[in-house]
Design a protein around this motif. Structure first.
Motif, PDB file in Angstrom:
ATOM      1  N   ASN A 355       0.878  -1.217  -0.063  1.00 20.88           N
ATOM      2  CA  ASN A 355      -0.353   0.315  -0.033  1.00 20.88           C
ATOM      3  C   ASN A 355       1.021   1.243  -0.165  1.00 20.88           C
ATOM      4  N   THR A 356       1.813   0.928  -0.500  1.00 14.41           N
ATOM      5  CA  THR A 356       2.996   2.219  -0.085  1.00 14.41           C
ATOM      6  C   THR A 356       3.759   2.892  -1.851  1.00 14.41           C
ATOM      7  N   LYS A 924      -5.438   0.771  -4.725  1.00 13.83           N
ATOM      8  CA  LYS A 924      -5.368   0.560  -3.250  1.00 13.83           C
ATOM      9  C   LYS A 924      -4.774   2.370  -2.293  1.00 13.83           C
ATOM     10  N   ILE A 925      -3.139   2.152  -3.219  1.00 13.54           N
ATOM     11  CA  ILE A 925      -2.767   3.619  -2.658  1.00 13.54           C
ATOM     12  C   ILE A 925      -2.636   5.162  -3.011  1.00 13.54           C
ATOM     13  N   LEU A 926      -3.970   4.684  -4.138  1.00 14.19           N
ATOM     14  CA  LEU A 926      -4.893   5.793  -4.396  1.00 14.19           C
ATOM     15  C   LEU A 926      -5.925   6.425  -3.012  1.00 14.19           C
ATOM     16  N   PHE A 927      -6.534   5.327  -3.302  1.00 14.94           N
ATOM     17  CA  PHE A 927      -7.751   5.728  -2.047  1.00 14.94           C
ATOM     18  C   PHE A 927      -7.949   5.260  -1.003  1.00 14.94           C
TER      19      PHE A 927
END
Length: 934
Positions: A355-356, A924-927
């Protein structure tokens, strides 16, 4: 350390044949896995794909390979002959040569099961095949850098987006089979036995990763040998090209079992799709390209198995053996006790790219050093942290309480080959630091070790360790090791060198082994039969002792080199005594304590009675350390007069162990604190100057304001003690003789040898030092710790291309904060006290101390608070299972947490899974924000 991204093309390079340059670039673009290069046709002469192919191929050979159009597509010789307008005979010659180089791969995956050929990708593939061919790498050493770069460069932008299991990008970790035998949810491809039974041919060959790092000068002590098992068609291919030999199924099992014994990770290839591999490797974590790459980019998903290790904290005893073997630094030692506020210590998880956003700042460029961090900053069990050899104290205490004495002995001997010796004379820093000591009294750790070690004194119960090099057998005469000095440091080094497969010779100028253990420490503290029993283990292992040989006098180091010795460990101890520098020191009756102890020890060895060495009249011993106490107690057994011991330090400052001082006082020895010698009084008797007494002056402080030894005195406050003998035990000195003549070894403070504090290497590269001659007078356990470290350095030194420091376990531990712990409950049994044999201690040279009884051992072991434990960073764990092979307490197990890692995907099909996972990850990273999933 060489830069991981080093390019080795000559900047002044200019192609001699422009047509060849064009062909080689086109071929490199066809083979490379770097999609940016493949799609843009931007390969340049500085790129490794270009210069490596240019080195090993002719223009005609490159054109022949281009006829394949793409990688990993199979053709028969007949087809290739037609495609290239060549005769079948010439085609076969071309094929055979390209197979020899490694840029063509053979397989029989066709209905006729006939030989077909394809152009493999670089990694896994032709870069490795080229590395296997010794003649080729001798002619083109840049292939090693090429192999290294091709394991990294194609993955740089891809690594964060690789899903569980690696998506067919290379090697894949497969667990130690016995670690998952009880896993009902395991699948066949997760078992080594599945792969061995699936194929009918097996080969073994050298490890290209080990060879690559050796050639680059970045080996980490995991020396090349036969480690890699080829299966099926790959086995035939490797044997045909002369880079492997066939082995049986049973031999393949032996390779795997030996790999586990030496701490190597099992990995299979993961590029051919479901239920297909070409080999099983036993990978050394310090050099393996697959493991190094995933660690460099901090992306364990690239190679991890479906399993992760979990610790049952209640069972864990912080022995640290799982930590030592963990290839990626996922296991570290911590504590299990709560803090004072009742909270538990929290241990961080490694950040993952799930998530990074992942950039070069997230890479772990120090991964080879970080992999060997043993302990969290919050600390672990103080006993292990404070022992110079970092013994698995909680472990052997637990085993002793359970009656597992031989297991406990084996555990101790992983770090200390002389447990009985240390049980008798250790200064017990483990006990001084013991957490239990904050409640009542420390655990009687040394008494427990002494009890365990006593079991081995019976010859039928001795533990003889396996002695072998990493790939089996012994190193032989080409790698002979010399140890100079048979004291605790030298014999420890010899012990561990032998376990690693070396022929070791210990040169000792005396007529027996043991050094100061044998010739200095009194029998009443260390029975010589105990020491001899532990020395006999070294002899049974095959260590050679040459007594009565003084190196420098009877043999020079130069002569030993001519005899084939490749490295030397000098551990001669400090054999001389120091003088106080006062008047009267040359009088008859003045002697160094070291000399006196040696005279008594040698006398006892000849006739076994205490009358061999006699002192007449009163004796004054100068000094306050353990040696001084030994001298005083020995003197009390050698004279009918009074023995008085005086030292600079106050009673609380005395360096000698408090219990030994009390034993001295119990034997009638008077101890006076705070006095330093001023003058030795003498008179002439029959033409000889003899001692009549000694004058002491008051010591007002031992150290200066900076904490350095710099005594101050009141010259007017004096006392005079009449005596006939003055034994000075105020320090020891080096006696080098001619040992260092012709060498570049330099001497430093106190006459000790200047050396590197980590590697013990001196100014003469093949000479290492340790023990007292390296750092000054300390204790036997310090010498033992040095001996094991020196073994590691000597092992690395004698093999070309091995760094003395890369991926080295520095064995650094931190003790937990004893001021911030909460002990909820504990066994309130008092510390067990050993008995004493009947007899007058002063009237015997035998050790009257009894060991604890079996019942006492059980009771004492329960007093241990078990304050340390291993913690596994689940984000870092790759599920190899090696930790489970080291745990003797059933405290660490593999759990199938990540079933997706079992997926096996063809190399050509990886774009789909990677793209799918990348889309999901970026979403996932974006939201959900830039954070790590734990």
């Amino acid at each position: 350390m060489t830069n991981e991204r080093d390019f080795v093309q000559d900047p002044s390079y200019k192609a001699k044949d422009p047509e060849k340059e064009k062909v080689i670039k086109k071929l490199g673009e066809m083979i490379t896995d770097r999609y940016a290069v493949k799609l843009t046709h931007s390969l340049g002469v500085d790129d490794p794909e270009y210069w490596a192919l240019d080195d090993v191929l002719t223009k005609e050979e490159a054109k022949f390979l281009l006829s394949f159009k793409k990688t990993r597509v199979n053709y028969k010789p007949e087809q290739l002959a037609k495609m290239n307008n060549m005769s079948l005979e010439d085609t076969q010659k071309m094929i055979d040569h390209l197979v020899w180089i490694g840029v063509l791969e053979m397989n029989r995956e066709n209905p006729e099961h006939t030989k077909q050929y394809d152009v493999p990708i670089f990694v896994p593939g032709s870069a490795e095949f080229m590395m296997m061919q010794d003649k080729l790498t001798d002619e083109h050493p840049r292939i090693a850098s090429f192999f290294n770069l091709m394991t990294q460069m194609p993955l740089e932008g891809m690594t964060p987006n690789i899903p569980m299991g690696g998506a067919g990008v290379g090697m894949h970790v497969i667990p130690v089979e016995k670690a998952i035998q009880t896993q009902s949810q395991s699948v066949s491809v997760e078992h080594l036995s599945h792969w061995l039974k699936k194929y009918d041919k097996y080969s073994v060959s050298q490890c290209t990763c080990r060879k690559q790092q050796e050639m680059r000068g970045e080996g980490s002590g995991e020396v090349n040998g036969e480690f890699c098992i080829g299966v099926g068609d790959m086995a035939e291919f490797l044997v045909d090209r002369g880079t492997a030999r066939y082995i049986t199924y049973e031999e393949a099992l032996e390779v795997l079992e030996r790999g586990e014994r030496h701490g190597f990770v099992h990995q299979t290839t993961n590029i051919d799709g479901e239920d297909k591999i070409v080999g099983i490797c036993n990978c050394a974590p310090g050099v393996c390209n697959a493991l190094r790459t995933s660690q460099l980019y901090n992306t364990p998903n690239m190679s991890r198995s479906a399993y992760r290790a979990h610790v049952e904290t209640d069972k864990c005893v912080a022995c640290g053996k799982c930590v030592e073997v963990c290839p990626v630094g996922a296991a570290k030692l911590g504590q299990k006790l709560c803090k004072k506020d009742g909270s538990k210590v929290e241990y961080p998880l490694t950040l993952l790219p799930d998530n990074t956003k992942w950039t070069a700042d997230n890479w772990n460029v120090n991964y080879r050093e970080d992999a060997k961090i043993n302990c969290y900053d919050t600390g672990t069990a103080p006993c292990k942290a404070n022992c110079p050899a970092h013994l698995a104290v909680q472990g052997y205490v637990k085993m002793a309480g359970e009656g597992r004495y031989m297991d406990a002995l084996k555990l101790i001997k992983q770090d200390n080959p002389f447990p009985a010796v240390c049980g008798a004379i250790c200064n017990r820093r483990c006990e001084d630091a013991c957490t239990r000591g904050t409640i009542d009294k420390p655990v009687a750790i040394d008494e427990i070790k002494k009890f365990i070690a006593a079991k081995e004194l019976n010859e039928s119960e001795r533990y003889i360790p396996i002695c072998e090099k990493d790939d089996g057998g012994m190193w032989g005469a080409d790698y002979k090791m010399a140890v100079i000095g048979a004291g605790p440091a030298g014999m420890t080094c010899a012990y561990y060198l032998r376990t690693r497969g070396y022929d070791v010779t210990v040169f000792e100028k005396e007529d027996r082994a043991g050094g100061m253990l044998m010739n200095g420490i009194p029998n009443f503290r260390l029975e010589k039969s105990v020491l001899k029993a532990e020395i006999e283990v070294l002899e049974k292992m095959g260590v050679e002792f040459r007594f009565g040989v003084e190196v420098g006098k009877d043999k020079t180091i130069s002569q030993l080199r001519e005899e084939g010795y490749k490295a030397f460990y000098i551990a001669i101890g400090l054999q001389g005594g120091r003088k106080a520098g006062v008047a009267g020191e040359d009088a008859e009756g003045v002697e160094s304590g070291v000399s006196f102890l040696k005279r008594v020890a040698l006398g006892l060895s000849k006739d076994g009675n205490s009358d061999t060495v006699k002192l007449n009249g009163d004796v004054v011993v100068v000094g306050g350390g353990n040696v001084a106490v030994d001298v005083a107690r020995t003197a009390a057994r050698s004279t009918d007069g009074k023995v008085t011991m005086l030292c600079l330090e106050s009673e609380k400052e005395m360096p000698a162990a408090a219990d030994e001082v009390e034993e001295a006082k119990a034997e009638g020895i008077e101890v006076k604190n705070g006095w330093g010698p001023k003058e030795i009084l003498t008179k002439e008797v029959d033409g000889q100057i003899v001692v009549t007494g000694i004058v002491f002056k008051r010591c007002t402080s031992v150290k200066d304001s900076d904490g350095r030894f710099n005594p101050s005195y009141d010259e007017n406050d004096t006392i005079t003690i009449s005596c006939s003998n003055v034994l000075q035990a105020i320090g020891q000195s080096a006696e080098w003789g001619s040992l260092l003549e012709g060498t570049k070894v330099e001497l430093g403070r106190g006459g000790t040898a200047v050396h590197d504090s980590l590697t013990f290497q001196t100014g003469e590269p093949d000479i290492f030092v340790g023990g007292d001659i390296g750092h000054g007078a300390r204790f036997a356990i310090d010498a033992i710790a040095d001996g094991k470290k020196a073994c590691e350095s000597m092992h690395r030194f004698v093999h070309k291309g091995q760094s003395l420091t890369i991926a080295r376990d520095k064995r650094e531990f931190i003790e937990l904060d004893k001021d911030d712990i909460s002990v909820a409950s504990y066994d309130n049994t008092p510390r067990q006290v050993a008995g004493v044999k009947a007899g007058d201690a002063k009237g015997t040279y035998h050790d009257l101390r009894e060991p604890l009884t079996q019942q006492q051992i059980i009771a004492e072991s329960k007093r241990c608070l078990g304050c340390g434990a291993t913690t596994v960073d689940l984000n870092r764990c790759i599920g190899c299972g090696l930790c489970t092979t080291r745990c003797e307490f059933d405290a660490i197990h593999l759990t199938r947490d990540l079933p997706g890692c079992t997926n096996m995907i063809r190399c050509e099909d990886k774009i789909g899974p990677v793209a799918k996972y990348a889309l999901k990850r970026n979403f996932k990273i974006l939201f959900s924000g830039d954070k790590n999933t734990k």
